[in-house]
Structures are given as structure tokens and as C-alpha cells.
Enzyme design. Structure first.
Site, PDB file in Angstrom:
ATOM      1  N   ARG A   1      40.498  32.811  43.872  1.00 45.62           N
ATOM      2  CA  ARG A   1      41.756  33.519  44.092  1.00 45.62           C
ATOM      3  C   ARG A   1      42.339  33.088  45.426  1.00 45.62           C
ATOM      4  NH1 ARG A   1      41.377  39.833  42.778  1.00 45.62           N
ATOM      5  NH2 ARG A   1      40.474  39.093  40.830  1.00 45.62           N
TER       6      ARG A   1
ATOM      7  N   SER B   1      44.414  39.233  39.182  1.00 46.20           N
ATOM      8  CA  SER B   1      44.215  40.658  38.896  1.00 46.20           C
ATOM      9  C   SER B   1      45.318  41.534  39.481  1.00 46.20           C
ATOM     10  CB  SER B   1      42.834  41.076  39.392  1.00 46.20           C
ATOM     11  OG  SER B   1      42.558  42.385  39.022  1.00 46.20           O
ATOM     12  N   HIS B   2      44.947  42.398  40.392  1.00 46.88           N
ATOM     13  CA  HIS B   2      45.878  43.387  40.939  1.00 46.88           C
ATOM     14  C   HIS B   2      46.612  42.878  42.172  1.00 46.88           C
ATOM     15  CE1 HIS B   2      41.867  43.520  42.479  1.00 46.88           C
ATOM     16  NE2 HIS B   2      42.382  43.888  43.637  1.00 46.88           N
TER      17      HIS B   2
ATOM     18  N   LYS C   1      39.677  31.880  36.603  1.00 41.98           N
ATOM     19  CA  LYS C   1      38.325  32.378  36.404  1.00 41.98           C
ATOM     20  C   LYS C   1      37.757  31.775  35.123  1.00 41.98           C
ATOM     21  CE  LYS C   1      37.654  36.731  34.991  1.00 41.98           C
ATOM     22  NZ  LYS C   1      37.480  38.177  34.957  1.00 41.98           N
TER      23      LYS C   1
ATOM     24  N   ASP D   1      46.365  47.299  35.485  1.00 37.85           N
ATOM     25  CA  ASP D   1      46.716  46.355  36.555  1.00 37.85           C
ATOM     26  C   ASP D   1      47.271  45.032  36.029  1.00 37.85           C
ATOM     27  OD1 ASP D   1      44.367  45.331  35.520  1.00 37.85           O
ATOM     28  OD2 ASP D   1      43.757  44.477  37.441  1.00 37.85           O
TER      29      ASP D   1
ATOM     30  N   ASP E   1      46.157  42.084  35.191  1.00 35.19           N
ATOM     31  CA  ASP E   1      45.572  41.400  34.042  1.00 35.19           C
ATOM     32  C   ASP E   1      44.979  42.364  33.006  1.00 35.19           C
ATOM     33  OD1 ASP E   1      43.612  42.098  35.899  1.00 35.19           O
ATOM     34  OD2 ASP E   1      42.238  40.566  35.177  1.00 35.19           O
TER      35      ASP E   1
ATOM     36  N   ASP F   1      42.676  44.790  33.111  1.00 30.41           N
ATOM     37  CA  ASP F   1      41.292  45.262  33.027  1.00 30.41           C
ATOM     38  C   ASP F   1      41.036  46.566  33.791  1.00 30.41           C
ATOM     39  OD1 ASP F   1      41.504  44.060  35.497  1.00 30.41           O
ATOM     40  OD2 ASP F   1      39.736  42.775  35.285  1.00 30.41           O
ATOM     41  N   ARG F   2      41.968  46.941  34.656  1.00 27.78           N
ATOM     42  CA  ARG F   2      41.758  48.202  35.393  1.00 27.78           C
ATOM     43  C   ARG F   2      42.503  49.350  34.723  1.00 27.78           C
ATOM     44  NH1 ARG F   2      41.602  47.249  41.883  1.00 27.78           N
ATOM     45  NH2 ARG F   2      39.997  45.651  41.816  1.00 27.78           N
TER      46      ARG F   2
ATOM     47  N   THR G   1      28.711  44.953  43.305  1.00 25.23           N
ATOM     48  CA  THR G   1      30.124  44.983  42.942  1.00 25.23           C
ATOM     49  C   THR G   1      30.512  43.738  42.155  1.00 25.23           C
ATOM     50  OG1 THR G   1      30.665  46.304  44.859  1.00 25.23           O
ATOM     51  CG2 THR G   1      32.437  44.975  43.949  1.00 25.23           C
TER      52      THR G   1
ATOM     53  N   GLU H   1      33.071  50.745  37.487  1.00 26.44           N
ATOM     54  CA  GLU H   1      33.135  50.588  38.934  1.00 26.44           C
ATOM     55  C   GLU H   1      34.137  51.597  39.483  1.00 26.44           C
ATOM     56  OE1 GLU H   1      32.477  46.536  40.673  1.00 26.44           O
ATOM     57  OE2 GLU H   1      33.877  46.046  39.077  1.00 26.44           O
ATOM     58  N   GLU H   2      33.933  51.948  40.749  1.00 26.04           N
ATOM     59  CA  GLU H   2      34.840  52.895  41.399  1.00 26.04           C
ATOM     60  C   GLU H   2      36.256  52.331  41.529  1.00 26.04           C
ATOM     61  OE1 GLU H   2      36.085  51.824  44.456  1.00 26.04           O
ATOM     62  OE2 GLU H   2      34.805  50.040  44.223  1.00 26.04           O
TER      63      GLU H   2
ATOM     64  N   LYS I   1      35.888  44.559  32.089  1.00 25.37           N
ATOM     65  CA  LYS I   1      36.380  45.927  32.077  1.00 25.37           C
ATOM     66  C   LYS I   1      37.678  45.934  31.281  1.00 25.37           C
ATOM     67  CE  LYS I   1      38.034  45.292  36.789  1.00 25.37           C
ATOM     68  NZ  LYS I   1      37.184  44.608  37.757  1.00 25.37           N
TER      69      LYS I   1
ATOM     70  N   ARG J   1      35.878  47.749  53.179  1.00 27.25           N
ATOM     71  CA  ARG J   1      35.910  48.904  52.280  1.00 27.25           C
ATOM     72  C   ARG J   1      34.830  49.885  52.716  1.00 27.25           C
ATOM     73  NH1 ARG J   1      39.432  46.912  48.772  1.00 27.25           N
ATOM     74  NH2 ARG J   1      39.111  44.965  47.649  1.00 27.25           N
TER      75      ARG J   1
END
Ligand code: G1P
Ligand code: ZN
Length: 545
Positions: free
Chosen positions: A24, A115-116, A128, A279, A281, A283-284, A346, A365-366, A378, A498
Site C-alpha cells: 500500500r 482498503s479504507h 494484494k 469501507d 473495498d 470488507d469492513r 492483527t 478484529e476490533e 472479512k 494505536r
């Protein structure tokens, strides 16, 4: 048609190591001559049997998606691949791509997404590789690809006209068949095997209003077909349903900070009974009830506890897994169900072996990621449908389902504090300093609590024995609370620290209280122990979720 193939001399880039989720970078980095080509050549070379290989290919529709797909097509033709299965318009959500890999038993797939992360010429781009099980390539493979990028001297590419990505059909380029397929069909079909669409349709048809915010990202076409088509929701149920190359200028991350309008709508007095978002792509997921936010950690626990309401999970679950920083809410459910619960580093790639071995059915995942063994990624819309199936089966509001859950299992109050784009050296120094102090911490008192353990999380995969070290610094307290520190592996500029905060309570008075108020003492403790202001110059996080 015959194709003309050339071998192009190139030199290695030294920054092509995949992170938490693929390679990325800023879009501009990917637009440099040879940058994408080098990485793609290394992916193709990593295939055990490159000649005759078949791959799925698609992306989240962000700026540069179509150009990158045309390049990959030309390289696939030149490298002797047999087939590419591509979503119409170059679009495939990450879970839909995972499903297509599995369904068509291909040799894997290439997903173009950051992703996001925001998109556009000044945003990010990503690539990916997923393996034949449909999941993100494990570290062994991403490290081999990275090693190959360091010595690459040439790549192969064909000179062909661009393929019409908008037209469903087949084209042959030398030995390569390029199949452009409907991006939604197979995914929508899969969802109907897992959830009770009739029950959900009836329930929603009773005048209940839901909204789904696709954030101008990839799930728009999927959500429209599923919610406004198959489930009969009124037009307008899906917000921002047109995928745009720059996501409409937004940040396609479904959380309290970035899906502001959705959150405001859900908290309005006459707001909908259910709201969700996905999101870039797809997956979230973020799940909201009327005036109620479900933390992703709780969402996993609630779905695990109630899995048998959904037809796809009627026989119960084999086990659950959560990433280490995710709260232990799911552990409590697993214990009660008498099934195993795994704590992984993670990143979704760590769930793959457990899913393949049949050790787990659900995982999460959180970071707004939830999924199951139906694919190896996901899956945002899957989580939304699971929640709708649950609501339709229970006929209770989201908030009530959560309160009942906490009454049974207690509440793992949870929040994540992100310090984004901080100086990389400072962030590294913070982690080194804290890491060096951890071994002496167990048994000591910090902020009025006794430290039960303090360590640098390492994981041994129970299926293949592979070991992943340095996966986050943890301080666990005897009262069940916990602080975790990690540096992001998906950011593209500077570092992101984080800080994950968790506290267990079984005092019913706490079930009505705001998570952030409850967590305030350990949030301050975290800042103090890690000397966050000293190392980052920040006295408050940039995003709290
Ligand atoms: C983040 C999340 C992680 C998720 C990944 C990809 O990675 O924290 O849970 O798997 O994005 O969506 P991080 O930036 O923390 O490395
Ligand atoms: Zn994503």
C-alpha cells in the site's frame, strides 16, 4: 489473437515489502514507471505453476484501478497465464474476490485496493495477492515476493489493446482468456445460502427503515442489489451507492469519525432502527442501532452467541478467533459455548489456517472486521446481513440485544485511540522504550491496578507452527483491564500509533454508561506509561473509535 511480448529491463524498488494487508503506497508511487509492473512480475513468479495459471482480478474502483488492471492483463498474457476472471468495470469487493477464487478454484487472485485509505491522485493505492484458499497470502509468501522485488531485473508484458472492462464476455490474448463477469451475481447468491432472506424481507417490510452507507466505495452495486433489490428496501436505502475514483473526496472508513452523517442520522430522534456502512473495498463494517453503536468486538461476540439463528450456521460454530487487540468479549461466548477461541496477531491473514483447518467458523478484529468460513476475507455486507437476520429473528432493537448480551456475559468496554501521522522515529522510540520496560512490570502497581502480565505479543500458528513476533505490546491487569500498543502496518506516511483500551465490568450500572467515560482512567494511564506526548508531541489522539 497473436500477441507481441516484450521483456522490459527494470531495476528494483527498495520499498515493496507488503504490510498488514498487501503493498500500500501513495497513488503517485504506484504511477512511477515500472513500480506496479515490478511487483506484479514478482507475484506472478511466486505462483507454483505460472504457465497455465488462472487468477481472479478486481479492485475497489479507486483512481488508477482501471489502468492497473489493463497492465496486469497484459502481463498475465505475457507470462503464460491461462485465465483471468475480472469483475465488470474492474470492480470486485475484497470478499467477493475471495469467493470467486474459491468458487472457481483458481490459483489465487490479485486485489487492487488500499482498503479504507482515501483514494485519488493524492490518495493511496494498493495491491494484494490472495492464495487459492481465497485468503490474503501468508507472510511466508509475501516475504518471498518481497525478496524477489529486491533482485528483479526484467518483467514481461504484451503489447495489446485495452480490454473493454465494462462489457461482460470473453476475450483471448494469445493463450490467455480474459473473462469479464458480473461482479455481484456470485456474491449475492452466496449470501442467500447463508441468511434467511424471506425472514429479513418480511421484517423490513413492516415499515422498518434501515440505511446503508456505501461511502462511494465498492459495496454500492452489491448493496443496491441486495437491499433495494432482493430484500425489497425502498430506493434510497443505500447511500452513496456510486463507486467513485476518489470516494467523493471522503475517507471510506466506516467508523464514528468518518461516517459522520450516518451516525448523526442514527442518533436523531426519529432515526432508522438500523444503520450500517462499509469501507473502500467492502470488507469492513460498522453496525448501528437507533442511538446505539455496536463495537466491532461486541459484534463478533453477539454473532458468535447467536450464530444458530442464521441458516448458514444452524449447526453451530466450531470455534472463534479474534486478533489480539480485539476485546475478549468473544472469549466469554466461546467459553460458554464450549468451543475454542484463538488470539491471533492483527491482520486477516492469520485467520486463514484456522479457517482452512475447520478450527473456527467466525472471526473478527476490533478494526471493524468480521467474517466467517464462507470466504477467507472479512466481509462487510455479510456482517450487515447477519445482524439483519438476528434482528428479524429476535424482533428486538439493537440496543436491547446488546444489553441482554452484557447481562449474560458481562461487558468488555472498549475503545481504540489512534495517533496518526506521527514522526516515525519518535513512534519507534516509544515502542522501544516501553518494550524495554515491560519485562520488569509484571506484579507492579500502575495507576492503582496490579499488572498481571506485560509482554511483546508473539504468535505460534497452531496449524503450521509458524511464529510471528513483535505483534504489539500488551499490559494486562489483574482486574481484567488491558492496554495494547501497536504501530500500524497499513499507513503510508509517517507512523500511526494505536492504543487499544479495554476494561471488563459486570456491574449493570456500567451497561448504561458511555465507554469513553468508563475508559478515561486507563486512557490516561496508557498515555503516561508510554510517554505518548514526549515521543509523539501529541496530547490527544487524532481518531477515537
Ligand atoms: C489495520 C487494522 C487491522 C486490519 C488492517 C486491514 O491494520 O488495525 O486490524 O486487519 O487494517 O484492514 P494496521 O493499520 O493496524 O496495521
Ligand atoms: Zn478494507
Amino acid at each position: 489473437m497473436d500477441i507481441e511480448i516484450s521483456t522490459v529491463a527494470t531495476t528494483p524498488f527498495d520499498d515493496q515489502r507488503p504490510g498488514t494487508s498487501g503493498l500500500r503506497k501513495a497513488t503517485k508511487v504506484f504511477q512511477q514507471p515500472h513500480y506496479l509492473e515490478n511487483f506484479v512480475q514478482c507475484i506472478l513468479d511466486s505462483l507454483p505453476q505460472k504457465a497455465g495459471a488462472r487468477l481472479v482480478l478486481g479492485g475497489d474502483g479507486r483512481f488508477h484501478n482501471r489502468e492497473a488492471i489493463q497492465t496486469i492483463i497484459r502481463m498475465a498474457a505475457a507470462n503464460g497465464l491461462a485465465e483471468l476472471i475480472i469483475g465488470q468495470g474492474g470492480i470486485l469487493s475484497t470478499p467477493a474476490a475471495s469467493h470467486l477464487i474459491r468458487k472457481n478454484a483458481t490459483d489465487g487472485g490479485i486485489i487492487l485496493s488500499a482498503s479504507h485509505n482515501p483514494g485519488g491522485p493524492d490518495g493511496d493505492f494498493g495491491i494484494k495477492f490472495n492464495t487459492p484458499n481465497g485468503g490474503p497470502a501468508p507472510e511466508k509468501i509475501t516475504e518471498a515476493i518481497y525478496a524477489a522485488t529486491k533482485t528483479l531485473s526484467a518483467y514481461r508484458i504484451a503489447a495489446t489493446d485495452p480490454i473493454d472492462l465494462d462489457r461482460i464476455g470473453e476475450t483471448t490474448l494469445g493463450g490467455l482468456t480474459v473473462r469479464v463477469i458480473d461482479a455481484v451475481d456470485d456474491y449475492a447468491e452466496l449470501m442467500q445460502t447463508l441468511f434467511d432472506f424471506d425472514l429479513i424481507r418480511d421484517y423490513l417490510g413492516d415499515g422498518r427503515r434501515m440505511v446503508f452507507d456505501a461511502m462511494h466505495a465498492v459495496t454500492g452495486p452489491y448493496a443496491r442489489r441486495i437491499f433495494e433489490g432482493l430484500l425489497g428496501c425502498p430506493e434510497g436505502t443505500v447511500w452513496n451507492g456510486e463507486p467513485l475514483p476518489d470516494f467523493g473526496g471522503g475517507h471510506p472508513d466506516p467508523n464514528l469519525a468518518h461516517a459522520k452523517k450516518l451516525v448523526e442520522t442514527m442518533y436523531a430522534e426519529d432515526g432508522p432502527f438500523f444503520g450500517a456502512a462499509s469501507d473502500g473495498d467492502g470488507d469492513r463494517n460498522m453496525i448501528l442501532g437507533h442511538r446505539f453503536f455496536v463495537t466491532p468486538s461486541d459484534s463478533l461476540a453477539v454473532l458468535a452467541a447467536n450464530a444458530t439463528i442464521a441458516p448458514g450456521y444452524r449447526d453451530g460454530i466450531a470455534g472463534v478467533a479474534r486478533s489480539m487487540p480485539t476485546s475478549a468479549a468473544a472469549d466469554r461466548v466461546a467459553e460458554k459455548l464450549g468451543v475454542d477461541c484463538y488470539e491471533t496477531p492483527t491482520g486477516w491473514k492469520f485467520f486463514g489456517n484456522l479457517l482452512d483447518a475447520g478450527r473456527i467458523t467466525l472471526c473478527g478484529e476490533e478494526s471493524f472486521g468480521t467474517g466467517s468460513d464462507h470466504v477467507r476475507e472479512k466481509d462487510g455486507l455479510w456482517a450487515v446481513l447477519f445482524w439483519l437476520n438476528l434482528l428479524a429473528a429476535k424482533r428486538k432493537p439493537v440496543a436491547e440485544i446488546l444489553r441482554e448480551h452484557w447481562q449474560t456475559y458481562g461487558r468488555n468496554v472498549y475503545a481504540r485511540h489512534d495517533y496518526e501521522e506521527v514522526d516515525s522515529d519518535g513512534a519507534r522510540a516509544l515502542m522501544d522504550d516501553l518494550g524495554a520496560r515491560l519485562p520488569a512490570m509484571a506484579g507492579t502497581r500502575l495507576g492503582g491496578r496490579t499488572v498481571a502480565y506485560a509482554d511483546d505479543f508473539a504468535y505460534t500458528d497452531p496449524v503450521d507452527g509458524s511464529v510471528s513476533e513483535h505483534q504489539g505490546l500488551r499490559i494486562g491487569f489483574e482486574d481484567g483491564s488491558r492496554i495494547v500498543f501497536r504501530l500500524s502496518g497499513t499507513g503510508t506516511s509517517g507512523a500511526t500509533l494505536r492504543v487499544y483500551l479495554e476494561q471488563f465490568t459486570d456491574d449493570p450500572a456500567d451497561y448504561e454508561r458511555d465507554a469513553h467515560a468508563l475508559l478515561e482512567p486507563i486512557a490516561s494511564l496508557a498515555a503516561e506509561v508510554a510517554k505518548i506526548e514526549h515521543y509523539t508531541g501529541r496530547d490527544t489522539p487524532s481518531v477515537i473509535t
